[in-house]
Design a protein around this motif. Structure first.
Motif, PDB file in Angstrom:
ATOM      1  N   LEU A   1       0.921  -1.125  -0.124  1.00  0.00           N
ATOM      2  CA  LEU A   1       0.294  -0.306   0.157  1.00  0.00           C
ATOM      3  C   LEU A   1       0.747   0.960   0.204  1.00  0.00           C
ATOM      4  CD1 LEU A   1      -2.308  -1.041   2.381  1.00  0.00           C
ATOM      5  CD2 LEU A   1      -2.850  -0.940   0.022  1.00  0.00           C
ATOM      6  N   PRO A   2       0.665   2.215  -0.383  1.00  0.00           N
ATOM      7  CA  PRO A   2       1.425   3.257  -0.940  1.00  0.00           C
ATOM      8  C   PRO A   2       0.935   4.145   0.729  1.00  0.00           C
ATOM      9  CG  PRO A   2      -0.561   3.666  -2.473  1.00  0.00           C
ATOM     10  CD  PRO A   2      -0.380   2.288  -1.620  1.00  0.00           C
ATOM     11  N   ALA A   3       2.140   5.216   1.069  1.00  0.00           N
ATOM     12  CA  ALA A   3       1.479   6.419   1.919  1.00  0.00           C
ATOM     13  C   ALA A   3       0.321   6.897   1.095  1.00  0.00           C
ATOM     14  CB  ALA A   3       2.968   7.369   1.694  1.00  0.00           C
ATOM     15  N   PRO A   4      -0.367   7.639   2.254  1.00  0.00           N
ATOM     16  CA  PRO A   4       0.391   8.146   4.244  1.00  0.00           C
ATOM     17  C   PRO A   4       0.124   6.728   4.678  1.00  0.00           C
ATOM     18  CG  PRO A   4      -1.899   9.169   3.634  1.00  0.00           C
ATOM     19  CD  PRO A   4      -1.697   8.463   2.043  1.00  0.00           C
ATOM     20  N   LEU A   5      -0.980   5.712   4.182  1.00  0.00           N
ATOM     21  CA  LEU A   5      -1.420   4.861   4.593  1.00  0.00           C
ATOM     22  C   LEU A   5      -0.179   3.869   4.742  1.00  0.00           C
ATOM     23  CD1 LEU A   5      -2.808   3.111   6.996  1.00  0.00           C
ATOM     24  CD2 LEU A   5      -4.217   1.667   5.099  1.00  0.00           C
ATOM     25  N   GLY A   6       0.494   3.155   3.962  1.00  0.00           N
ATOM     26  CA  GLY A   6       2.183   2.909   4.160  1.00  0.00           C
ATOM     27  C   GLY A   6       2.791   3.528   3.357  1.00  0.00           C
ATOM     28  N   PRO A   7       3.962   2.571   3.044  1.00  0.00           N
ATOM     29  CA  PRO A   7       4.653   1.661   2.826  1.00  0.00           C
ATOM     30  C   PRO A   7       4.725   0.251   3.658  1.00  0.00           C
ATOM     31  CG  PRO A   7       6.281   2.898   2.214  1.00  0.00           C
ATOM     32  CD  PRO A   7       5.333   4.261   2.550  1.00  0.00           C
ATOM     33  N   LYS A   8       4.780   0.850   5.202  1.00  0.00           N
ATOM     34  CA  LYS A   8       5.488   0.219   5.702  1.00  0.00           C
ATOM     35  C   LYS A   8       4.368  -0.200   7.184  1.00  0.00           C
ATOM     36  CE  LYS A   8      10.261   1.343   5.638  1.00  0.00           C
ATOM     37  NZ  LYS A   8      11.260   1.685   6.564  1.00  0.00           N
ATOM     38  N   LEU A   9       3.094  -0.752   6.629  1.00  0.00           N
ATOM     39  CA  LEU A   9       2.357  -1.263   7.145  1.00  0.00           C
ATOM     40  C   LEU A   9       1.830  -2.327   7.430  1.00  0.00           C
ATOM     41  CD1 LEU A   9      -0.141   0.415   8.250  1.00  0.00           C
ATOM     42  CD2 LEU A   9      -1.566  -0.196   6.190  1.00  0.00           C
ATOM     43  N   PHE A  10       1.813  -3.213   8.530  1.00  0.00           N
ATOM     44  CA  PHE A  10       1.830  -4.235   9.203  1.00  0.00           C
ATOM     45  C   PHE A  10      -0.448  -4.616   9.234  1.00  0.00           C
ATOM     46  CE2 PHE A  10       5.868  -3.832   9.503  1.00  0.00           C
ATOM     47  CZ  PHE A  10       6.279  -4.856   9.416  1.00  0.00           C
ATOM     48  N   LEU A  11      -0.322  -5.264   8.627  1.00  0.00           N
ATOM     49  CA  LEU A  11      -2.171  -5.964   9.399  1.00  0.00           C
ATOM     50  C   LEU A  11      -1.874  -6.762  10.400  1.00  0.00           C
ATOM     51  CD1 LEU A  11      -4.043  -5.927   6.403  1.00  0.00           C
ATOM     52  CD2 LEU A  11      -3.604  -3.959   7.236  1.00  0.00           C
ATOM     53  N   LEU A  12      -2.402  -6.316  11.453  1.00  0.00           N
ATOM     54  CA  LEU A  12      -1.965  -7.769  12.814  1.00  0.00           C
ATOM     55  C   LEU A  12      -3.909  -8.408  12.580  1.00  0.00           C
ATOM     56  CD1 LEU A  12      -0.410  -5.457  15.106  1.00  0.00           C
ATOM     57  CD2 LEU A  12       0.655  -6.438  13.380  1.00  0.00           C
ATOM     58  N   GLY A  13      -3.636  -9.956  12.084  1.00  0.00           N
ATOM     59  CA  GLY A  13      -4.840  -9.805  12.832  1.00  0.00           C
ATOM     60  C   GLY A  13      -5.070 -11.764  12.829  1.00  0.00           C
ATOM     61  N   GLU A  14      -5.550 -12.200  12.634  1.00  0.00           N
ATOM     62  CA  GLU A  14      -6.379 -13.340  13.697  1.00  0.00           C
ATOM     63  C   GLU A  14      -4.683 -13.815  14.539  1.00  0.00           C
ATOM     64  OE1 GLU A  14      -8.876 -15.443  11.496  1.00  0.00           O
ATOM     65  OE2 GLU A  14     -10.282 -13.932  11.584  1.00  0.00           O
ATOM     66  N   PRO A  15      -3.557 -14.093  14.330  1.00  0.00           N
ATOM     67  CA  PRO A  15      -2.411 -14.810  14.781  1.00  0.00           C
ATOM     68  C   PRO A  15      -2.628 -14.301  16.578  1.00  0.00           C
ATOM     69  CG  PRO A  15      -2.347 -15.118  12.732  1.00  0.00           C
ATOM     70  CD  PRO A  15      -3.532 -14.672  12.504  1.00  0.00           C
ATOM     71  N   LEU A  16      -2.117 -12.973  15.791  1.00  0.00           N
ATOM     72  CA  LEU A  16      -2.161 -11.712  16.901  1.00  0.00           C
ATOM     73  C   LEU A  16      -3.169 -11.678  17.915  1.00  0.00           C
ATOM     74  CD1 LEU A  16       0.488  -9.099  17.608  1.00  0.00           C
ATOM     75  CD2 LEU A  16      -2.024  -8.665  18.144  1.00  0.00           C
ATOM     76  N   LEU A  17      -4.381 -11.263  17.143  1.00  0.00           N
ATOM     77  CA  LEU A  17      -5.677 -11.301  18.185  1.00  0.00           C
ATOM     78  C   LEU A  17      -6.035 -12.672  18.814  1.00  0.00           C
ATOM     79  CD1 LEU A  17      -7.240  -8.839  14.984  1.00  0.00           C
ATOM     80  CD2 LEU A  17      -6.515  -7.965  17.856  1.00  0.00           C
ATOM     81  N   GLN A  18      -6.096 -13.621  18.825  1.00  0.00           N
ATOM     82  CA  GLN A  18      -5.980 -14.871  19.583  1.00  0.00           C
ATOM     83  C   GLN A  18      -5.173 -14.614  20.164  1.00  0.00           C
ATOM     84  OE1 GLN A  18      -6.685 -18.579  17.103  1.00  0.00           O
ATOM     85  NE2 GLN A  18      -8.002 -17.351  15.487  1.00  0.00           N
ATOM     86  N   ARG A  19      -3.979 -14.054  20.760  1.00  0.00           N
ATOM     87  CA  ARG A  19      -3.279 -14.385  21.547  1.00  0.00           C
ATOM     88  C   ARG A  19      -3.311 -13.297  22.971  1.00  0.00           C
ATOM     89  NH1 ARG A  19       1.178 -16.586  24.322  1.00  0.00           N
ATOM     90  NH2 ARG A  19       2.948 -15.361  24.671  1.00  0.00           N
ATOM     91  N   TYR A  20      -3.544 -12.309  21.603  1.00  0.00           N
ATOM     92  CA  TYR A  20      -3.882 -10.678  23.056  1.00  0.00           C
ATOM     93  C   TYR A  20      -5.397  -9.836  23.045  1.00  0.00           C
ATOM     94  CZ  TYR A  20       1.308 -10.162  23.330  1.00  0.00           C
ATOM     95  OH  TYR A  20       2.533 -11.105  23.430  1.00  0.00           O
ATOM     96  N   TYR A  21      -6.096 -10.205  23.847  1.00  0.00           N
ATOM     97  CA  TYR A  21      -6.967  -9.601  25.098  1.00  0.00           C
ATOM     98  C   TYR A  21      -7.010  -8.171  24.589  1.00  0.00           C
ATOM     99  CZ  TYR A  21     -11.067  -7.996  27.231  1.00  0.00           C
ATOM    100  OH  TYR A  21     -12.476  -7.724  26.928  1.00  0.00           O
ATOM    101  N   THR A  22      -7.165  -7.606  22.984  1.00  0.00           N
ATOM    102  CA  THR A  22      -7.978  -6.533  22.467  1.00  0.00           C
ATOM    103  C   THR A  22      -8.551  -5.195  23.014  1.00  0.00           C
ATOM    104  OG1 THR A  22      -6.197  -7.265  21.222  1.00  0.00           O
ATOM    105  CG2 THR A  22      -6.547  -4.836  20.371  1.00  0.00           C
TER     106      THR A  22
END
Length: 489
Positions: free
Chosen positions: A387-408
């Motif tokens: 994804l280009p700026a301004p959202l990217g280019p160094k954007l990570f998507l923290l999906g279910e692998p992380l959200l099942q590990r951490y209460y958010t």
């Protein structure tokens, strides 16, 4: 249970974990996963199952006027059958023969929709029945007149309930949580929380109006949302480490991560995803369980692979192989995805305005006759993000692998995210030093269709909005006379 809240308005929404097997040559090689809950729309109630999605900004349901295959496989909303529903334009004015239309692009898929003002109620359980009035709000919604086959045809959920910040919605009136927070008689805490688990003996849950301290193993660590005006629940990422070694990619200080409940994988900025994939992939033969008469019983989640650490302000988020690995080992030549990840180039313009109603070890030959190794590898659930700026280019998507590990916990008012290890069975077993057991997989048959491994319901930025108008007769619908019957809740 100890519940943190200001008033007595706390809504618990059970979430159903749905698993869709991805098959290659008759074998399950991976699974797609989603979490969804029930809601009703209108009066009399029309009941739907939706993904509770922190990566998008609207309530989107299939319209009764939609002929796309993805719509016909699901329940469809009929505004004419509701005494509380009104067809509207994007600005809230009533439709007078012609109406506005919007195209919304996601990391996976897109919808083309019109608008309605409606009464929307969240279910406290899956038994149906009358919903308490305090669980209902008046909100503007998008009624899809076209839906892409991926991902909507491969899951039983009907639509999406966006829980992103206001910047993702067309206007504040389209934001469900903003409507909920402003329309309740006695204001509850303006936050919501997700407890997600892959253990079938536990229930995943969305809490609205507060959070539950009993669902966290430790006190919450709070961090401010970065660039909240963009509408995404995102935090600065200060460092990425694999096996305790910091990688160079985020040293510049411009990495961010979006916490997205509608994303089934970890999205990694390209081309950095290739470096991570190499560091986190290992041969099947390295597993202790490899010496077995049944190669299909190998579970990559038990691999002795390096931990992945994502450092955000005030906290290190740590994922072990049990959290990020695909269960089944795969050959190098197996492609699980038909896409190149999340990319602005492969999506439609996010918004436009229209006037309208509407084998054994060794080698084997491939197709070209050259030799291809049949050695299998354990691979993490990673996908590239471009994804280009301004959202990217160094954007990570923290999906279910992380959200099942951490209460958010998502704090709407102060625009912060609270994080703690979730008090689920896997985390509790890990803390107690007991090995975790592999989770059983529901192999309920699904309709055969072209399948991909990932699902990304991250709404793409709307900064390239294109406004135009067309007549009702120009509305296109995809006909499918052989569509399967609608699934039951």
């Amino acid at each position: 249970m100890a519940t943190i809240m200001i008033s007595q308005i706390l809504l618990r929404v059970p979430l159903r974990r749905e698993i869709v097997p991805v098959r290659r040559k008759g074998k399950v090689v991976s699974n797609k996963i989603s979490f969804s809950g029930s809601l009703s729309v209108g009066s009399p109630p029309q009941v739907f199952r939706v993904v509770m999605d922190t990566g998008s900004g609207h309530l989107i349901l299939p319209s009764s006027s939609c002929g796309s295959k993805a719509c016909l496989l699901h329940r469809q909303y009929n505004v004419s059958a509701s005494t509380t529903g009104t067809a509207i334009n994007a600005d809230g004015s009533q439709v007078d023969g012609l109406s506005d239309q919007v195209t919304i692009g996601f990391g996976t898929g897109q919808v083309l929709g019109e608008f309605a003002q409606e009464k929307v109620c969240l279910y406290r359980n899956d038994t149906g029945g009358e919903v308490p009035e305090r669980s209902c709000v008046e909100v503007r919604m998008v009624t899809a007149v076209e839906m892409s086959e991926q991902p909507f045809s491969t899951f039983n959920f009907d639509g999406i309930l966006g829980l992103g910040l206001q910047g993702l919605a067309l206007s504040p009136e389209f934001s469900f949580f903003e409507a909920w927070a402003s329309q309740q008689g006695a204001p509850g805490r303006k936050e919501f929380a997700f407890f997600l688990t892959e253990d079938e003996r536990e229930e995943s849950e969305l809490l609205i109006g507060g959070h539950d301290a009993a669902q966290a193993l430790e006190p919450l660590a709070w961090s401010p949302v970065a660039l909240p005006e963009m509408g995404f629940w995102q935090l600065q990422i200060k460092a990425i480490r694999v096996g305790g070694v910091e990688l160079d990619f985020c040293r510049s200080g411009d990495c961010r991560g979006v916490f997205d409940t509608g994303t089934s994988h970890l999205g990694i900025p390209a081309p950095f995803d290739k470096e991570l994939l190499k560091l986190m992939t290992l041969p099947e033969a390295s597993l202790r369980s490899f010496e077995t008469s049944n190669p299909d019983s190998v579970d990559c989640r038990l691999a002795e692979a390096p931990a992945l650490q994502i450092e955000v302000p005030g906290m290190n988020l740590t994922l072990e192989p049990a959290h990020y690995m695909r269960k089944q080992p795969l050959r190098k030549d197996v492609r699980l995805s038909e896409t190149s990840g999340v990319s602005a180039e492969t999506s439609p313009e996010p918004v436009r305005r229209l006037r309208q109603s509407k084998q054994a070890a060794g080698t084997r030959p491939n197709e070209t006759g050259s030799a291809v190794s049949s050695e299998r590898f354990c691979r993490p659930r990673l996908m590239p993000v471009k994804l280009p700026a301004p959202l990217g280019p160094k954007l990570f998507l923290l999906g279910e692998p992380l959200l099942q590990r951490y209460y958010t916990v998502f704090d709407w008012q102060s625009q912060q995210i609270g994080l703690s290890l979730a008090a689920n069975r896997l985390n509790q077993q890990t803390q107690a030093g007991r090995p975790s057991k592999a989770v059983s997989v529901n192999k309920k048959s699904q309709q055969r269709t072209k399948q991909v491994d990932e699902i990304f319901l991250l709404q793409l930025p709307k900064s390239t909005a294109k406004l135009s108008k067309i007549l009702p007769s120009q509305h296109l619908q995809e006909e499918d006379d052989d569509a399967a019957s609608r699934p039951e809740l």
